[in-house]
Structure formats: C-alpha cells, structure tokens
Design an enzyme around this catalytic site. Structure first.
Site, PDB file in Angstrom:
ATOM      1  N   GLN A 156      10.827   0.068  -1.047  1.00  0.00           N
ATOM      2  CA  GLN A 156      10.278   1.020  -0.076  1.00  0.00           C
ATOM      3  C   GLN A 156       9.981   0.340   1.256  1.00  0.00           C
ATOM      4  OE1 GLN A 156       6.337   2.364  -1.132  1.00  0.00           O
ATOM      5  NE2 GLN A 156       6.630   4.346  -0.140  1.00  0.00           N
ATOM      6  N   GLY A 157      10.722   0.699   2.294  1.00  0.00           N
ATOM      7  CA  GLY A 157      10.511   0.107   3.612  1.00  0.00           C
ATOM      8  C   GLY A 157       9.728   1.031   4.519  1.00  0.00           C
ATOM      9  N   TYR A 158       8.438   1.150   4.253  1.00  0.00           N
ATOM     10  CA  TYR A 158       7.565   2.001   5.074  1.00  0.00           C
ATOM     11  C   TYR A 158       6.692   1.143   6.000  1.00  0.00           C
ATOM     12  CZ  TYR A 158       8.218   6.664   2.892  1.00  0.00           C
ATOM     13  OH  TYR A 158       8.702   7.880   2.493  1.00  0.00           O
ATOM     14  N   SER A 159       5.801   0.314   5.397  1.00  0.00           N
ATOM     15  CA  SER A 159       4.776  -0.399   6.171  1.00  0.00           C
ATOM     16  C   SER A 159       5.377  -1.423   7.119  1.00  0.00           C
ATOM     17  CB  SER A 159       3.819  -1.140   5.233  1.00  0.00           C
ATOM     18  OG  SER A 159       3.263  -0.265   4.292  1.00  0.00           O
ATOM     19  N   GLU A 205       5.269   9.633  -4.944  1.00  0.00           N
ATOM     20  CA  GLU A 205       4.694   8.323  -5.307  1.00  0.00           C
ATOM     21  C   GLU A 205       3.316   8.510  -5.927  1.00  0.00           C
ATOM     22  OE1 GLU A 205       4.405   5.510  -2.079  1.00  0.00           O
ATOM     23  OE2 GLU A 205       3.515   3.981  -3.354  1.00  0.00           O
ATOM     24  N   SER A 235       7.325  -4.191  -1.712  1.00  0.00           N
ATOM     25  CA  SER A 235       7.213  -4.654  -3.099  1.00  0.00           C
ATOM     26  C   SER A 235       8.580  -4.947  -3.692  1.00  0.00           C
ATOM     27  CB  SER A 235       6.523  -3.595  -3.970  1.00  0.00           C
ATOM     28  OG  SER A 235       5.246  -3.329  -3.508  1.00  0.00           O
TER      29      SER A 235
HETATM   30  C1  LIG Z   1       0.040  -2.916  -4.445  1.00  0.00           C
HETATM   31  C2  LIG Z   1       0.620  -2.501  -3.127  1.00  0.00           C
HETATM   32  C3  LIG Z   1       2.000  -2.295  -3.031  1.00  0.00           C
HETATM   33  C4  LIG Z   1       2.551  -1.921  -1.802  1.00  0.00           C
HETATM   34  N1  LIG Z   1       3.903  -1.727  -1.731  1.00  0.00           N
HETATM   35  C5  LIG Z   1       4.449  -1.329  -0.576  1.00  0.00           C
HETATM   36  C6  LIG Z   1       5.855  -1.113  -0.482  1.00  0.00           C
HETATM   37  O1  LIG Z   1       6.615  -1.315  -1.448  1.00  0.00           O
HETATM   38  N2  LIG Z   1       6.365  -0.690   0.675  1.00  0.00           N
HETATM   39  C7  LIG Z   1       5.587  -0.458   1.784  1.00  0.00           C
HETATM   40  O2  LIG Z   1       6.120  -0.026   2.799  1.00  0.00           O
HETATM   41  N3  LIG Z   1       4.250  -0.676   1.739  1.00  0.00           N
HETATM   42  C8  LIG Z   1       3.658  -1.109   0.588  1.00  0.00           C
HETATM   43  N4  LIG Z   1       2.311  -1.351   0.532  1.00  0.00           N
HETATM   44  C9  LIG Z   1       1.552  -1.299   1.754  1.00  0.00           C
HETATM   45  C10 LIG Z   1       0.572  -0.178   1.817  1.00  0.00           C
HETATM   46  O3  LIG Z   1       1.203   1.052   1.855  1.00  0.00           O
HETATM   47  C11 LIG Z   1      -0.283  -0.490   3.023  1.00  0.00           C
HETATM   48  O4  LIG Z   1      -1.134  -1.526   2.570  1.00  0.00           O
HETATM   49  C12 LIG Z   1      -1.060   0.640   3.495  1.00  0.00           C
HETATM   50  O5  LIG Z   1      -0.201   1.476   4.204  1.00  0.00           O
HETATM   51  C13 LIG Z   1      -2.248   0.179   4.358  1.00  0.00           C
HETATM   52  O6  LIG Z   1      -1.783  -0.564   5.455  1.00  0.00           O
HETATM   53  P1  LIG Z   1      -2.415  -1.981   5.898  1.00  0.00           P
HETATM   54  O7  LIG Z   1      -2.455  -2.856   4.698  1.00  0.00           O
HETATM   55  O8  LIG Z   1      -1.700  -2.424   7.097  1.00  0.00           O
HETATM   56  O9  LIG Z   1      -3.935  -1.660   6.232  1.00  0.00           O
HETATM   57  P2  LIG Z   1      -4.548  -1.167   7.606  1.00  0.00           P
HETATM   58  O10 LIG Z   1      -3.866   0.074   8.078  1.00  0.00           O
HETATM   59  O11 LIG Z   1      -4.619  -2.304   8.560  1.00  0.00           O
HETATM   60  O12 LIG Z   1      -6.007  -0.800   7.143  1.00  0.00           O
HETATM   61  C14 LIG Z   1      -6.973  -1.829   6.819  1.00  0.00           C
HETATM   62  C15 LIG Z   1      -8.297  -1.156   6.581  1.00  0.00           C
HETATM   63  O13 LIG Z   1      -8.736  -0.471   7.765  1.00  0.00           O
HETATM   64  C16 LIG Z   1      -9.009   0.878   7.477  1.00  0.00           C
HETATM   65  N5  LIG Z   1      -8.586   1.702   8.618  1.00  0.00           N
HETATM   66  C17 LIG Z   1      -7.343   1.758   9.150  1.00  0.00           C
HETATM   67  N6  LIG Z   1      -7.331   2.613  10.200  1.00  0.00           N
HETATM   68  C18 LIG Z   1      -8.584   3.100  10.325  1.00  0.00           C
HETATM   69  C19 LIG Z   1      -9.183   4.028  11.208  1.00  0.00           C
HETATM   70  N7  LIG Z   1      -8.519   4.621  12.202  1.00  0.00           N
HETATM   71  N8  LIG Z   1     -10.483   4.322  11.029  1.00  0.00           N
HETATM   72  C20 LIG Z   1     -11.201   3.732  10.022  1.00  0.00           C
HETATM   73  N9  LIG Z   1     -10.675   2.840   9.157  1.00  0.00           N
HETATM   74  C21 LIG Z   1      -9.387   2.541   9.297  1.00  0.00           C
HETATM   75  C22 LIG Z   1      -8.208   1.210   6.224  1.00  0.00           C
HETATM   76  O14 LIG Z   1      -8.799   2.275   5.485  1.00  0.00           O
HETATM   77  C23 LIG Z   1      -8.271  -0.100   5.461  1.00  0.00           C
HETATM   78  O15 LIG Z   1      -9.450  -0.200   4.723  1.00  0.00           O
HETATM   79  C24 LIG Z   1       1.713  -1.734  -0.665  1.00  0.00           C
HETATM   80  C25 LIG Z   1       0.353  -1.948  -0.778  1.00  0.00           C
HETATM   81  C26 LIG Z   1      -0.199  -2.331  -1.991  1.00  0.00           C
HETATM   82  C27 LIG Z   1      -1.689  -2.545  -2.064  1.00  0.00           C
END
Ligand SMILES: Cc1cc2nc3c(=O)[nH]c(=O)nc-3n(C[C@H](O)[C@H](O)[C@H](O)COP(=O)(O)OP(=O)(O)OC[C@H]3O[C@@H](n4cnc5c(N)ncnc54)[C@H](O)[C@@H]3O)c2cc1C
Length: 302
Positions: A127-130, A245, A162
């Site tokens: 999954q290429g989202y983040s 998902e 992942s």
């Molecule tokens: C086990 C696991 C598997 C994953 N696998 C994939 C994958 O295969 N493909 C993929 O694309 N992604 C994957 N991800 C990524 C996941 O989707 C991202 O971690 C998620 O989108 C959150 O992004 P970030 O980690 O950049 O956190 P951030 O967006 O930086 O957020 C960090 C913290 O800040 C808080 N926050 C953010 N914005 C705000 C706001 N405006 N106001 C208040 N609080 C805020 C959030 O709630 C969080 O607590 C995976 C994540 C996990 C944990």
C-alpha cells in the site's frame, strides 16, 4: 434438505476431505507473491486447493478468481471452516483492500488482469499511501505523476510501506494535478515494483525487525491503463479502500487477529466447562467481568 443445508453439507465434506490436518491448527497464514515463503508443503497445498475452488475470495466473480458465492453462502463457508478449525488459506492486501476497489471501480479488462493473480496468491500487493508529509493528512500526497503520451512518469517517495520489499506490485496515491484543491488532484495508480526506478528500502526497527519500507520512485513509467478510475478522482477510491482495510482489520481477516479470536473463544468455552454451567451463566462475578472484557458482545454471561 433446502439449498442452504445442501451447500453446508457439501462444503463440510469438501473441507474435511481437502484441508490437511496441519492446516486445522492455528498458525502462519500464507501471503503469496512471486517470492512466497510457505511454512510447510501443506500450507502451500491448502492455499492452492482453496484457490482452485475459488474459495480464497469466495464472493468474487468466477472470472476474477472467486467462486461467485452469495454473502450467505460465504458465511456458511466461514462457519464450516471455523467448525473444522481450518486456517485461512491466503491473506493479502490484494484480498483485503485492492481487490474490492478494483471490483467496484476497475474496467472489465483491469478486473481480469489484476484479480485472478491475487486470488491464486501469485502476486502480492503493498500500500503506497503515506508520505513523510502525508500521514493523518493523507490528501497532502506529493508523489507526482505527470502524463507523457500513454504513460505517467512517477517521481516521489512513500513511507511506512508495509512489506514493500516482499511485494510485487504497489497501489499508489499520486498527485496528477497541483492546481486544484488537494483532494481533487489525486489519482490511483497500480505500479509493478519490478519496473526500473522503483526501490523499496526496509526501515530497521528497534526490535531488529524491518516490516516497513521507504519506497522511492525515480522517473518510473506507468501505463495509463494502470490507473483505476478517472484521472484526479483517486481520493474517492482511496477512501473506499480504507473502509475495506478497516473492515478487514475489525472482522479479523488478518491471521493474528483470527488466531486471537479463536483463543478467546477457547478461553470462554474452557471457563464454561470448568464451572459446569451449560446454559452459559457463570456464577463467579469476577470471572464474568474478566471474560466480558475480552468478549463483551456475543456471550450471555449473567
Ligand atoms: C502497523 C502500521 C502499518 C502501516 N502500514 C502502512 C502501509 O502499508 N502503507 C502506508 O501507506 N502507510 C502505512 N502506515 C502508515 C499509517 O497509515 C500512518 O502512520 C498514518 O497515516 C499516520 O501518519 P504519520 O505516522 O505520519 O503520523 P502523523 O500524521 O504525523 O501524526 C502524528 C500524531 O499527530 C496527530 N495529529 C496529526 N495531525 C493532527 C492535527 N491536525 N491535530 C491534532 N493532532 C494531529 C496524530 O493523531 C498522531 O497522533 C502504517 C502504520 C502502522 C502503524
């Protein structure tokens, strides 16, 4: 016997005959792919037998690798598998996430090209989202896809992908328009990880494991026919995929949660047996409370 009972009896008989004994115990679930690793010959055999029957994706149409079962029939299959303790034969992001949106938004050609290899466990998807600047604010994706003739040229980076290093293809959110509101300039592209310019680098975790990757795209040429849905209409598909998902996670399609559910079930059954309460009413209030914490909705405890 009515149709449902006939289907149940036939299903049970087939599972009983075809599910190897080792696959009737909790354990690893196959994830498929070109470089699939199986924990045993029986695991591979079980996946192949179920795939040949269309039962790795029972409700998908037959020409997409499924068995064309109704929801009711699929529920019977799931019940019978549970009864016999049959392990999930194959799990993947293709089954949980991509397949359902290709079925909904893909062309007939795309369905026939991409879905059967998922059903047979031949192609593994990631999954290429983040991205570094697009996590919670997913619509901020910056990975760029510029149209050149019949191709898009993709440049950018994904993060937290992942198992990308074990995957064959990636479904990606890419930016195809920078001049409109961010949700309106995203497209949904399917990219072969073997294409020149794609690189997945595992990120070592403190545990020593590396389940996440950073995935880089450097002038990757992707045929326009690999776009699902209209150009710039990818956000709708992205959200729909996230629903699938979430549903998969919550219904325990993943191997770990399926096993956890089975363990919880066993705990409750053991507790009942130990306390000799066939009608399910446990006299011990403390035990009732503790069981309710792990299995609140389905058991009449008091
Ligand atoms: C086990 C696991 C598997 C994953 N696998 C994939 C994958 O295969 N493909 C993929 O694309 N992604 C994957 N991800 C990524 C996941 O989707 C991202 O971690 C998620 O989108 C959150 O992004 P970030 O980690 O950049 O956190 P951030 O967006 O930086 O957020 C960090 C913290 O800040 C808080 N926050 C953010 N914005 C705000 C706001 N405006 N106001 C208040 N609080 C805020 C959030 O709630 C969080 O607590 C995976 C994540 C996990 C944990």
């Amino acid at each position: 016997m009515n149709n449902r009972e006939t289907f149940r009896a036939e299903t049970r008989a087939w599972l009983d005959e075809n599910c190897p004994p080792e696959m009737r115990r909790p354990g690893d679930v196959a994830w498929g792919g070109r470089t699939a690793r199986f924990s045993s010959d029986d695991q591979k055999l079980w996946m192949e037998r179920m795939a040949n029957k269309g039962w790795t994706v029972p409700t998908w149409p037959r020409d997409c690798g499924g068995a064309g079962l109704s929801k009711e029939e699929a529920a019977v299959l799931a019940q019978e598998m549970r009864e016999l303790g049959c392990r999930t034969p194959l799990n993947s992001f293709g089954i949980m996430m991509l397949g359902p949106v290709v079925l909904q938004y893909g062309t007939e050609e795309q369905k026939r090209k991409f879905l059967p290899p998922i059903a047979r466990g031949e192609i593994r998807w990631c999954q290429g989202y983040s991205e570094p600047g697009a996590g919670s604010d997913l619509a901020n994706v910056q990975c760029r896809a510029v149209r050149e003739g019949d191709d898009y040229v993709v440049n950018g980076q994904k993060i937290w992908t992942s198992e990308a290093h074990l995957s064959d293809w990636i479904f990606c959110l890419v930016r195809t328009n920078t001049q409109v509101a961010k949700h309106d300039g995203i497209s949904f592209l399917l990219i072969d990880m073997a294409d020149p310019g794609v690189e997945a680098t595992p990120t070592p975790l403190i545990s020593g494991e590396s389940i996440f990757c950073q995935t880089f795209f450097d002038d990757v040429r992707v045929p326009v026919e690999n776009r699902i849905g209209e150009e710039n209409a990818g956000w709708t598909i992205a959200k729909r995929l996230l629903e699938h998902e979430r549903n998969s996670m919550s219904t325990g399609a993943g191997s770990r949660s399926a096993n956890a559910k089975r363990k919880r079930r066993t705990l409750i059954d053991d507790a009942r047996t130990a306390l000799d309460t066939p009608e399910g009413k446990l006299p011990d209030a403390d035990l009732r409370d503790r069981i309710a914490r792990v299995e609140p909705p389905t058991v009449a405890l008091g």
